[in-house]
Design a protein around this motif. Structure first.
Motif, PDB file in Angstrom:
ATOM      1  N   UNK A   1       0.836  -1.198   0.000  1.00 18.81           N
ATOM      2  CA  UNK A   1       0.000   0.000   0.000  1.00 18.81           C
ATOM      3  C   UNK A   1       0.873   1.251   0.000  1.00 18.81           C
ATOM      4  N   UNK A   2       0.338   2.346  -0.496  1.00 19.39           N
ATOM      5  CA  UNK A   2       1.068   3.604  -0.618  1.00 19.39           C
ATOM      6  C   UNK A   2       0.842   4.424   0.647  1.00 19.39           C
ATOM      7  N   UNK A   3       1.953   4.854   1.235  1.00 23.46           N
ATOM      8  CA  UNK A   3       1.864   5.634   2.482  1.00 23.46           C
ATOM      9  C   UNK A   3       2.081   7.114   2.190  1.00 23.46           C
ATOM     10  N   UNK A   4       1.231   7.670   1.328  1.00 25.01           N
ATOM     11  CA  UNK A   4       1.293   9.091   1.008  1.00 25.01           C
ATOM     12  C   UNK A   4      -0.129   9.646   0.968  1.00 25.01           C
TER      13      UNK A   4
ATOM     14  N   UNK B   1      -5.469   0.215 -13.151  1.00 22.70           N
ATOM     15  CA  UNK B   1      -6.435  -0.501 -13.988  1.00 22.70           C
ATOM     16  C   UNK B   1      -5.846  -1.631 -14.824  1.00 22.70           C
ATOM     17  N   UNK B   2      -4.557  -1.611 -15.125  1.00 17.85           N
ATOM     18  CA  UNK B   2      -3.997  -2.617 -16.025  1.00 17.85           C
ATOM     19  C   UNK B   2      -3.696  -3.919 -15.298  1.00 17.85           C
ATOM     20  N   UNK B   3      -2.975  -3.841 -14.178  1.00 20.38           N
ATOM     21  CA  UNK B   3      -2.537  -5.045 -13.472  1.00 20.38           C
ATOM     22  C   UNK B   3      -3.239  -5.239 -12.134  1.00 20.38           C
ATOM     23  N   UNK B   4      -4.101  -4.306 -11.742  1.00 23.17           N
ATOM     24  CA  UNK B   4      -4.859  -4.448 -10.504  1.00 23.17           C
ATOM     25  C   UNK B   4      -4.046  -4.233  -9.248  1.00 23.17           C
ATOM     26  N   UNK B   5      -2.957  -3.473  -9.324  1.00 20.21           N
ATOM     27  CA  UNK B   5      -2.119  -3.224  -8.149  1.00 20.21           C
ATOM     28  C   UNK B   5      -2.686  -2.059  -7.346  1.00 20.21           C
ATOM     29  N   UNK B   6      -2.481  -2.062  -6.022  1.00 17.14           N
ATOM     30  CA  UNK B   6      -2.899  -0.906  -5.220  1.00 17.14           C
ATOM     31  C   UNK B   6      -2.090   0.330  -5.618  1.00 17.14           C
ATOM     32  N   UNK B   7      -2.761   1.458  -5.750  1.00 20.45           N
ATOM     33  CA  UNK B   7      -2.109   2.684  -6.232  1.00 20.45           C
ATOM     34  C   UNK B   7      -2.779   3.881  -5.587  1.00 20.45           C
ATOM     35  N   UNK B   8      -2.255   5.063  -5.913  1.00 22.50           N
ATOM     36  CA  UNK B   8      -2.801   6.283  -5.324  1.00 22.50           C
ATOM     37  C   UNK B   8      -2.543   7.447  -6.280  1.00 22.50           C
ATOM     38  N   UNK B   9      -3.567   8.289  -6.425  1.00 22.76           N
ATOM     39  CA  UNK B   9      -3.423   9.523  -7.203  1.00 22.76           C
ATOM     40  C   UNK B   9      -2.929  10.629  -6.281  1.00 22.76           C
ATOM     41  N   UNK B  10      -1.812  11.268  -6.665  1.00 23.91           N
ATOM     42  CA  UNK B  10      -1.223  12.308  -5.824  1.00 23.91           C
ATOM     43  C   UNK B  10      -1.104  13.595  -6.625  1.00 23.91           C
ATOM     44  N   UNK B  11      -0.861  14.683  -5.911  1.00 18.20           N
ATOM     45  CA  UNK B  11      -0.647  15.976  -6.549  1.00 18.20           C
ATOM     46  C   UNK B  11       0.738  15.999  -7.204  1.00 18.20           C
ATOM     47  N   UNK B  12       0.888  16.617  -8.390  1.00 17.37           N
ATOM     48  CA  UNK B  12       2.202  16.633  -9.051  1.00 17.37           C
ATOM     49  C   UNK B  12       3.319  17.241  -8.221  1.00 17.37           C
ATOM     50  N   UNK B  13       3.001  18.117  -7.283  1.00 16.70           N
ATOM     51  CA  UNK B  13       4.065  18.728  -6.482  1.00 16.70           C
ATOM     52  C   UNK B  13       4.713  17.727  -5.534  1.00 16.70           C
ATOM     53  N   UNK B  14       4.078  16.551  -5.296  1.00 18.36           N
ATOM     54  CA  UNK B  14       4.644  15.515  -4.431  1.00 18.36           C
ATOM     55  C   UNK B  14       5.405  14.461  -5.222  1.00 18.36           C
ATOM     56  N   UNK B  15       5.701  14.739  -6.502  1.00 21.09           N
ATOM     57  CA  UNK B  15       6.361  13.744  -7.350  1.00 21.09           C
ATOM     58  C   UNK B  15       7.752  13.382  -6.834  1.00 21.09           C
ATOM     59  N   UNK B  16       8.521  14.391  -6.413  1.00 19.01           N
ATOM     60  CA  UNK B  16       9.890  14.110  -5.958  1.00 19.01           C
ATOM     61  C   UNK B  16       9.885  13.255  -4.703  1.00 19.01           C
ATOM     62  N   UNK B  17       8.951  13.496  -3.817  1.00 15.52           N
ATOM     63  CA  UNK B  17       8.872  12.676  -2.600  1.00 15.52           C
ATOM     64  C   UNK B  17       8.545  11.225  -2.946  1.00 15.52           C
ATOM     65  N   UNK B  18       7.614  11.024  -3.890  1.00  7.81           N
ATOM     66  CA  UNK B  18       7.245   9.664  -4.277  1.00  7.81           C
ATOM     67  C   UNK B  18       8.420   8.933  -4.921  1.00  7.81           C
ATOM     68  N   UNK B  19       9.163   9.637  -5.759  1.00  7.62           N
ATOM     69  CA  UNK B  19      10.317   8.998  -6.398  1.00  7.62           C
ATOM     70  C   UNK B  19      11.417   8.728  -5.380  1.00  7.62           C
ATOM     71  N   UNK B  20      11.554   9.586  -4.368  1.00 12.66           N
ATOM     72  CA  UNK B  20      12.549   9.361  -3.324  1.00 12.66           C
ATOM     73  C   UNK B  20      12.231   8.095  -2.526  1.00 12.66           C
ATOM     74  N   UNK B  21      10.949   7.802  -2.380  1.00 13.37           N
ATOM     75  CA  UNK B  21      10.553   6.595  -1.648  1.00 13.37           C
ATOM     76  C   UNK B  21      10.629   5.335  -2.511  1.00 13.37           C
ATOM     77  N   UNK B  22      10.987   5.475  -3.772  1.00 11.39           N
ATOM     78  CA  UNK B  22      11.131   4.306  -4.635  1.00 11.39           C
ATOM     79  C   UNK B  22       9.853   3.879  -5.312  1.00 11.39           C
ATOM     80  N   UNK B  23       8.832   4.743  -5.319  1.00 12.18           N
ATOM     81  CA  UNK B  23       7.571   4.411  -5.971  1.00 12.18           C
ATOM     82  C   UNK B  23       7.681   4.647  -7.480  1.00 12.18           C
ATOM     83  N   UNK B  24       6.819   3.958  -8.213  1.00 10.29           N
ATOM     84  CA  UNK B  24       6.691   4.187  -9.651  1.00 10.29           C
ATOM     85  C   UNK B  24       5.658   5.282  -9.874  1.00 10.29           C
TER      86      UNK B  24
END
Length: 690
Positions: A442-445, A453-476
């Motif tokens: 699960x995503x902790x953001x 929708x493609x592979x049925x994995x748990x995901x989360x829609x975030x604001x674009x300004x949080x992109x660097x934080x998500x990439x720092x945590x190793x998320x796709x």
């Protein structure tokens, strides 16, 4: 043979007539000419000059008179030869009177000079200056620049012709004609550049000949013929200047023709259409000219009648042309209205209702901004890239994807339809980013939780300004366009066998290069039909095997058809021919193929469960046994998946197809290979056994 018959024969043979004419010009340079023949020759020279000018005025394009440089050379040589002949007569017989060199020269001398040789000299000098300094120099410069620009533009024009030919806008015959016209244009302007030097040299030669004749005639008249200086100057100057005028007037006419010809480049139509058509195209210019002429006519000291007359003519022409333009515009509008009213409303044919879209992407109204996204990658650009990627990876040319809005869908929903049937759908958030954990956690953001929708994995829609934080945590992190494109990619890969139609199969064969067309002719339809080959390719695409190496597939089909007509058996043989490709696709990042093998018991169980012969062979295994096999495969592969491995299930060649038919129902992404499909040089590593 009579003289008339000889003349008729020469007239029919233009080459002989031209050769005799050139020889006659050369003879005139050597032998003396009687005065009566000189009169005829001078009349011929003037007629030829006028004919050249009239021809230039009436042609539509300069290339229609491409022989102009040659004609100009002949006309120049004719004038110079006549100049020499008249010089011989003037110097030899000038003391006899003003008709010593013929009636034509005498008439020009008396008419133009009025008996005063000073006036004749001035008029002759002015004609030479006009011809030499103004007309000849200007037309020569235009021809020089035109030749240079025509040569510089030739590569670009050649490429434009080749591009039109490649695009199918013109055929080979039209391309050949345009290339020939391009070559003729370059050659013509190059020749005109050189031909201008003929006129320039003719003017200089005429001036020198006149000067020599005057000086030589005065010397001969005073020293040899016993004339006084005044009589010699009067007689010889009148004859010489008359001779110069007879030569310079035709030269001036030809120079004007040459100037009109080179300045007419790029203008279609005869000279009157080119000049009057464009001058009369702007009535406002004529109106302003009329006002200016009227103002000049009212100034003190300037004669009123000529300027007011010109103002009246220009003003009348401007009014008439304005009315004509208004009438033509009204007539065009009426004609357009009639055509619009007369044209029946084209009714869409009923047959169009039978056409279906191979692939259609329907978007809710909230997703329409993704198509024309100016700030980032557009959805249409990504779909174009998808088509190219599928062609490179799978050898499958994806049909065009039709993108359509659907107001009946929720705002952020999209639907993927294959042959009008819904195959997938999903929800995305434009302007937001989708975040996924590669481990499936699960995503902790902070954001809107969802399911990819493609592979049925748990995901989360975030604001674009949080992109660097998500990439720092190793998320796709992906945007909405990429989510739709990825879903479309996986859907198409699942539906590729159905999308590979009979026509697409034929197209793949037709697009093979010429070196492999003999192979195609030998295999299809002698050994297998297009439909049979289509089924073989569909079987390969079902397991996501690339069909890009179509020549190898055809070779495998040819080998298999020698002992079987069973499509499944042919497919298995083709897979063995693609062993190198299949082994490369199954190799992991460590450089080896991870394998999970079937135990001997399961191998024997499947072999015994295959019943029937030939086309009727099928798997007849008890349901409990099948369920046991399914559980064993699921447990083994899930265990290896938790360790980060995606192994290949290895079976014997005889049962591979049947094992795959069972596995694809619950693990379609699992690769099933036989021992024949493992390339001898491939590195393998056995991870376990079922």
């Amino acid at each position: 043979m009579s003289l008339a018959a000889l003349g008729g024969g020469i007239a029919k043979r233009g080459d002989i007539a031209l050769a005799l004419g050139v020889v006659a010009i050369l003879v005139v340079l050597i032998l003396p000419m009687p005065a009566w023949l000189l009169d005829i020759s001078l009349a011929l020279s003037i007629t030829l000059s006028v004919l050249i000018l009239m021809t230039v005025l009436f042609i539509d394009k300069p290339l229609e008179f491409s022989s102009f440089p040659t004609i100009l050379l002949i006309a120049t040589m004719l004038r110079l030869a006549l100049n020499l002949a008249s010089t011989r007569l003037i110097l030899a017989n000038g003391h006899e009177g003003h008709d010593a060199a013929g009636k034509v020269i005498e008439a020009f001398g008396n008419f133009v000079m009025g008996g005063n040789f000073v006036i004749g000299i001035i008029v002759f000098a002015i004609l030479v200056i006009v011809n030499f300094v103004v007309i000849t120099k200007g037309s020569g410069r235009i021809a020089e620049v035109s030749a240079r620009f025509s040569l510089d533009a030739m590569p670009g024009k050649q490429m434009a012709i080749d591009a039109d030919l490649s695009a199918g806008l013109i055929n080979e015959e039209q391309a050949r004609s345009r290339r020939k016209e391009l070559e003729d244009e370059s050659t013509f302007y190059g020749a005109m550049d050189g031909a201008a030097k003929f006129v320039r040299g003719d003017a200089i030669a005429g001036l020198l000949i006149t000067f020599i004749n005057v000086i030589g005639g005065i010397i001969i008249g005073t020293v040899q013929m016993g004339l006084s200086f005044g009589e010699a100057a009067n007689v010889y100057t009148l004859l010489t200047v008359g001779d110069g005028l007879v030569s310079q007037i035709p030269a001036l006419i030809v120079s004007v023709g040459a100037g009109i010809l080179v300045t007419k480049a790029g203008v279609a139509g005869s000279a009157d259409k080119a000049v009057f058509g464009q001058l009369s195209g702007y009535p406002k210019a004529l109106g302003l000219s009329a006002i200016l002429m009227a103002c000049l006519g009212l100034l003190p000291g300037i004669p009123m009648i000529p300027f007011l007359g010109m103002a009246a003519l220009a003003g009348g022409a401007a009014w008439k042309l304005s009315r004509r333009k208004i009438d033509e515009a009204a007539e065009r509008e009426v004609q357009t209205q009639k055509e619009a009213n007369a044209a029946p409303v084209a009714e869409e044919p009923i047959s169009s209702a039978l056409q279906i879209d191979q692939i259609r992407l329907e978007l809710g109204y909230g997703l329409l901004a993704l198509i024309n996204n100016a700030s980032g990658a557009r959805l249409t650009d990504q779909i174009k890239g998808l088509r190219r990627q599928l062609a490179a990876d799978m050898g499958f040319v994806l049909p065009s994807v039709r993108i359509q809005d659907n107001l009946q869908l929720p705002a952020n929903t999209y639907v993927i339809r294959v042959k009008e049937i819904e195959s997938a759908r999903g929800d995305v958030r434009p302007g937001m980013l989708l975040v996924m954990d590669p481990r499936g956690d699960a995503i902790s953001m902070a954001g809107e939780a969802t399911t990819e929708p493609t592979f049925g994995l748990p995901a989360m829609w975030i604001d674009p300004k949080n992109k660097e934080e998500a990439m720092f945590r190793g998320y796709t992190v992906v945007d909405a366009q990429t989510v739709i494109t990825t879903h479309l990619t996986e859907t198409i890969k699942d539906q590729m066998p159905e999308l590979l139609s009979y026509a697409e199969t034929q197209k793949l064969l037709d697009e093979l290069d010429k070196d492999h067309q003999k192979l195609v002719a030998d295999v299809v339809p002698n050994q297998i039909t297009i439909g049979g080959l289509q089924r073989v390719l569909q079987n390969l695409l079902t397991e996501r095997v690339s069909i890009r190496d179509l020549p190898t597939i055809l070779e495998g089909v040819a080998e298999a058809c020698s002992y079987t007509r069973n499509v499944n058996a042919i497919t298995e043989h083709v897979r063995s021919r693609l062993a190198r490709q299949l082994s490369n696709a199954g190799t992991n990042d460590s450089g080896f193929i991870p394998l999970v093998t079937l135990s001997p018991n399961w191998e024997q169980a499947f072999a015994e469960a295959v019943v029937g012969d030939g086309e009727d062979r099928q798997l007849a295994m008890a349901p409990t046994k099948l369920q046991e096999f399914i559980n064993a495969v699921r447990q083994t592969f899930e265990r290896h998946a938790m360790m980060g491995e995606n192994p290949v299930l290895l079976t014997s060649p005889g049962i591979r197809a049947y094992v795959r038919s069972i596995v694809e129902r619950f693990r379609p992404a699992t690769t099933v290979m036989s021992q024949n499909e493992i390339h001898p040089k491939a590195r393998i590593k056995t991870l376990g056994q079922i």
